[in-house]
Scaffold this motif. Structure first.
Motif, PDB file in Angstrom:
ATOM      1  N   LYS A  79       4.823   5.760   8.415  1.00  0.00           N
ATOM      2  CA  LYS A  79       4.140   4.777   9.247  1.00  0.00           C
ATOM      3  C   LYS A  79       4.076   5.309  10.674  1.00  0.00           C
ATOM      4  O   LYS A  79       5.089   5.482  11.340  1.00  0.00           O
ATOM      5  CB  LYS A  79       4.876   3.433   9.211  1.00  0.00           C
ATOM      6  N   MET A  80       2.854   5.586  11.145  1.00  0.00           N
ATOM      7  CA  MET A  80       2.662   6.169  12.470  1.00  0.00           C
ATOM      8  C   MET A  80       2.604   5.094  13.554  1.00  0.00           C
ATOM      9  O   MET A  80       3.088   5.298  14.667  1.00  0.00           O
ATOM     10  CB  MET A  80       1.371   6.993  12.501  1.00  0.00           C
ATOM     11  N   SER A  81       1.983   3.971  13.230  1.00  0.00           N
ATOM     12  CA  SER A  81       1.903   2.826  14.139  1.00  0.00           C
ATOM     13  C   SER A  81       1.595   1.598  13.295  1.00  0.00           C
ATOM     14  O   SER A  81       1.639   1.654  12.054  1.00  0.00           O
ATOM     15  CB  SER A  81       0.842   3.050  15.227  1.00  0.00           C
ATOM     16  N   GLU A  82       1.258   0.490  13.930  1.00  0.00           N
ATOM     17  CA  GLU A  82       1.139  -0.785  13.210  1.00  0.00           C
ATOM     18  C   GLU A  82       0.180  -0.723  12.029  1.00  0.00           C
ATOM     19  O   GLU A  82       0.491  -1.203  10.944  1.00  0.00           O
ATOM     20  CB  GLU A  82       0.692  -1.879  14.186  1.00  0.00           C
ATOM     21  N   ASN A  83      -0.998  -0.122  12.213  1.00  0.00           N
ATOM     22  CA  ASN A  83      -1.988  -0.064  11.142  1.00  0.00           C
ATOM     23  C   ASN A  83      -2.393   1.376  10.809  1.00  0.00           C
ATOM     24  O   ASN A  83      -3.508   1.629  10.368  1.00  0.00           O
ATOM     25  CB  ASN A  83      -3.244  -0.862  11.531  1.00  0.00           C
ATOM     26  N   HIS A  84      -1.462   2.267  11.024  1.00  0.00           N
ATOM     27  CA  HIS A  84      -1.769   3.696  10.834  1.00  0.00           C
ATOM     28  C   HIS A  84      -0.645   4.334  10.028  1.00  0.00           C
ATOM     29  O   HIS A  84       0.507   4.347  10.444  1.00  0.00           O
ATOM     30  CB  HIS A  84      -1.909   4.373  12.213  1.00  0.00           C
ATOM     31  N   ILE A  85      -0.987   4.859   8.845  1.00  0.00           N
ATOM     32  CA  ILE A  85      -0.009   5.570   8.025  1.00  0.00           C
ATOM     33  C   ILE A  85      -0.504   6.989   7.783  1.00  0.00           C
ATOM     34  O   ILE A  85      -1.701   7.274   7.869  1.00  0.00           O
ATOM     35  CB  ILE A  85       0.237   4.862   6.665  1.00  0.00           C
ATOM     36  N   MET A  86       0.437   7.886   7.511  1.00  0.00           N
ATOM     37  CA  MET A  86       0.077   9.255   7.178  1.00  0.00           C
ATOM     38  C   MET A  86       0.753   9.655   5.870  1.00  0.00           C
ATOM     39  O   MET A  86       1.959   9.429   5.696  1.00  0.00           O
ATOM     40  CB  MET A  86       0.474  10.248   8.260  1.00  0.00           C
ATOM     41  N   ILE A  87      -0.017  10.250   4.986  1.00  0.00           N
ATOM     42  CA  ILE A  87       0.501  10.724   3.703  1.00  0.00           C
ATOM     43  C   ILE A  87       0.758  12.217   3.814  1.00  0.00           C
ATOM     44  O   ILE A  87      -0.138  12.990   4.179  1.00  0.00           O
ATOM     45  CB  ILE A  87      -0.500  10.452   2.570  1.00  0.00           C
ATOM     46  N   ARG A  88       1.973  12.611   3.523  1.00  0.00           N
ATOM     47  CA  ARG A  88       2.315  14.035   3.513  1.00  0.00           C
ATOM     48  C   ARG A  88       2.303  14.520   2.064  1.00  0.00           C
ATOM     49  O   ARG A  88       3.111  14.066   1.245  1.00  0.00           O
ATOM     50  CB  ARG A  88       3.681  14.247   4.155  1.00  0.00           C
ATOM     51  N   ILE A 100       0.845  -1.207   0.000  1.00  0.00           N
ATOM     52  CA  ILE A 100       0.000   0.000   0.000  1.00  0.00           C
ATOM     53  C   ILE A 100       0.877   1.253   0.000  1.00  0.00           C
ATOM     54  O   ILE A 100       0.643   2.202  -0.756  1.00  0.00           O
ATOM     55  CB  ILE A 100      -0.947  -0.003   1.228  1.00  0.00           C
ATOM     56  N   THR A 101       1.905   1.240   0.835  1.00  0.00           N
ATOM     57  CA  THR A 101       2.817   2.392   0.925  1.00  0.00           C
ATOM     58  C   THR A 101       3.503   2.651  -0.410  1.00  0.00           C
ATOM     59  O   THR A 101       3.561   3.796  -0.888  1.00  0.00           O
ATOM     60  CB  THR A 101       3.874   2.144   2.017  1.00  0.00           C
ATOM     61  N   LYS A 102       4.032   1.588  -1.030  1.00  0.00           N
ATOM     62  CA  LYS A 102       4.708   1.736  -2.324  1.00  0.00           C
ATOM     63  C   LYS A 102       3.751   2.262  -3.386  1.00  0.00           C
ATOM     64  O   LYS A 102       4.114   3.109  -4.210  1.00  0.00           O
ATOM     65  CB  LYS A 102       5.301   0.401  -2.764  1.00  0.00           C
ATOM     66  N   SER A 103       2.521   1.771  -3.357  1.00  0.00           N
ATOM     67  CA  SER A 103       1.522   2.208  -4.329  1.00  0.00           C
ATOM     68  C   SER A 103       1.202   3.686  -4.157  1.00  0.00           C
ATOM     69  O   SER A 103       1.104   4.436  -5.141  1.00  0.00           O
ATOM     70  CB  SER A 103       0.255   1.365  -4.177  1.00  0.00           C
ATOM     71  N   LEU A 104       1.052   4.120  -2.919  1.00  0.00           N
ATOM     72  CA  LEU A 104       0.726   5.526  -2.647  1.00  0.00           C
ATOM     73  C   LEU A 104       1.860   6.457  -3.070  1.00  0.00           C
ATOM     74  O   LEU A 104       1.643   7.569  -3.550  1.00  0.00           O
ATOM     75  CB  LEU A 104       0.417   5.715  -1.160  1.00  0.00           C
ATOM     76  N   LEU A 105       3.099   5.976  -2.900  1.00  0.00           N
ATOM     77  CA  LEU A 105       4.257   6.808  -3.261  1.00  0.00           C
ATOM     78  C   LEU A 105       4.385   7.040  -4.766  1.00  0.00           C
ATOM     79  O   LEU A 105       5.107   7.947  -5.190  1.00  0.00           O
ATOM     80  CB  LEU A 105       5.537   6.166  -2.721  1.00  0.00           C
ATOM     81  N   THR A 106       3.686   6.238  -5.569  1.00  0.00           N
ATOM     82  CA  THR A 106       3.739   6.446  -7.019  1.00  0.00           C
ATOM     83  C   THR A 106       2.802   7.559  -7.477  1.00  0.00           C
ATOM     84  O   THR A 106       2.896   8.013  -8.618  1.00  0.00           O
ATOM     85  CB  THR A 106       3.337   5.147  -7.758  1.00  0.00           C
ATOM     86  N   LEU A 107       1.923   7.987  -6.585  1.00  0.00           N
ATOM     87  CA  LEU A 107       0.917   8.968  -6.980  1.00  0.00           C
ATOM     88  C   LEU A 107       1.492  10.379  -7.064  1.00  0.00           C
ATOM     89  O   LEU A 107       2.374  10.762  -6.287  1.00  0.00           O
ATOM     90  CB  LEU A 107      -0.245   8.969  -5.978  1.00  0.00           C
ATOM     91  N   LYS A 108       0.945  11.121  -8.007  1.00  0.00           N
ATOM     92  CA  LYS A 108       1.307  12.530  -8.144  1.00  0.00           C
ATOM     93  C   LYS A 108       0.861  13.281  -6.883  1.00  0.00           C
ATOM     94  O   LYS A 108      -0.186  12.983  -6.310  1.00  0.00           O
ATOM     95  CB  LYS A 108       0.614  13.111  -9.375  1.00  0.00           C
ATOM     96  N   TYR A 109       1.651  14.232  -6.445  1.00  0.00           N
ATOM     97  CA  TYR A 109       1.397  15.112  -5.296  1.00  0.00           C
ATOM     98  C   TYR A 109       1.674  14.453  -3.949  1.00  0.00           C
ATOM     99  O   TYR A 109       1.532  15.106  -2.914  1.00  0.00           O
ATOM    100  CB  TYR A 109      -0.040  15.656  -5.281  1.00  0.00           C
ATOM    101  N   VAL A 110       2.062  13.163  -3.930  1.00  0.00           N
ATOM    102  CA  VAL A 110       2.419  12.523  -2.661  1.00  0.00           C
ATOM    103  C   VAL A 110       3.902  12.732  -2.404  1.00  0.00           C
ATOM    104  O   VAL A 110       4.748  12.297  -3.184  1.00  0.00           O
ATOM    105  CB  VAL A 110       2.080  11.019  -2.661  1.00  0.00           C
TER     106      VAL A 110
END
Length: 320
Positions: free
Chosen positions: A259-268, A244-254
């Protein structure tokens, strides 16, 4: 209502306040923020007429404070740091003393004192010497003398200092209720207080203004403003989360995925822009397992830390 131009205060070779300029309009509640030693109290003392500036001009309701200080002080209610008062006086004696100073006598004095006692909830300690009061009640006595003559301008240094949570709520509500008819400056270290009652905030450090804007404007300066928090469902494995993280990093504007905790991520996002629609669609289109997405507004405490640790000569991020 309040016009400050090039306000400067030097103590020998030390510059406590360095060329401050700002205005406060009627109906504004201005939060004065800064670390200890930033120059907040010194600035407020000069605006209230308790300290003479080294340079600069102060006009209150159009009156020059250096040319007509008595006329200016009639328009100001000033709560200084520590709320000093005559400790051997009872609360009611002190309020009568302050009323006399302001030229309130007879029926006018009685009305003013009764109203102020009700506003500041002092009825239960009226006959007690101020010296034996708790810190919270002493603070309320200080606030009462500030409000007694119903001034157009309020300048308050830490008005809720020493109060319990219920008392703080009451004083904040009182300030909010008065705001439309007055110009108010408060200094505070409680950033939630700024969000609760201030329509505008100034951040100073080393005697200089570093930022000036509404609480919302200041929050938009936070590094995490418009960051997207995603809570992933518990059935995601470590491998799933990495995908999921790798997929999100391919997006424009990301810009980054943290990773904030085990099941919690934050997109900047890049440039703090709102990309919530793009992210929500991407998560759904790819059938990624999540149960919540929410937007980060930005925290004033992180903005405060970031701003007050930059070099004061660097105006990056300064709200004009």
């Amino acid at each position: 209502m309040i016009e400050i131009k090039h306000l400067t205060k030097k103590f020998g070779a030390f510059t406590a306040v360095d060329d401050l300029s700002f205005n406060v309009k009627k109906g504004e509640v201005l939060g004065f923020l800064g670390p200890n030693g930033a120059g907040k109290s010194t600035s407020m003392k000069m605006i209230a007429g308790a300290l003479t500036p080294t340079f600069g001009n102060i006009h209150i309701c159009g009156i020059d404070i250096t040319k007509n200080p008595i006329a200016v002080k009639k328009k100001i209610g000033y709560l200084p740091e520590g709320a000093p008062a005559w400790g051997d006086m009872s609360v009611v004696e002190f309020l009568k003393f302050i009323a006399n100073i302001h030229g309130l006598f007879g029926k006018l004095q009685t009305i003013a004192i009764d109203k102020t006692i009700e506003l500041t909830q002092l009825s239960q300690v009226l006959q007690q010497p101020i010296d034996i009061l708790s810190k919270g009640f002493k603070r309320r006595v200080g606030l009462a003398q500030t409000l007694l003559h119903d001034p157009e301008i309020l300048i308050m240094d830490e008005p809720t200092d020493g109060l319990d949570p219920n008392q703080k709520h009451d004083i904040r509500q009182l300030i909010t209720n008065m705001a439309s008819e007055k110009s108010i400056i408060i200094s505070t270290h409680i950033l939630e207080e700024v969000e609760a009652i201030c329509s505008r905030a100034i951040i100073i450090a080393n005697g200089k203004i570093l930022a000036d804007g509404t609480p919302d404007q200041l929050q938009r300066m936070a590094a995490d403003h418009n960051g997207l928090h995603i809570h992933l469902t518990n059935n995601n494995s470590d491998s799933d989360i990495n995908n999921i993280t790798k997929s999100l990093l391919t997006l424009k504007y990301v810009d980054d995925v943290i990773k904030m905790s085990e099941n919690h991520i934050m997109i900047r996002p890049e440039n703090r822009q709102n990309i919530s629609t793009i992210i929500s669609k991407h998560m759904s289109d790819n059938s990624f397992n999540f149960d919540q997405i929410y937007l980060e507004k930005g925290r004033l405490d992180s903005v405060f830390r970031d701003i007050t640790t930059i070099n004061t000569s660097d105006d990056k991020g300064l709200i004009k």
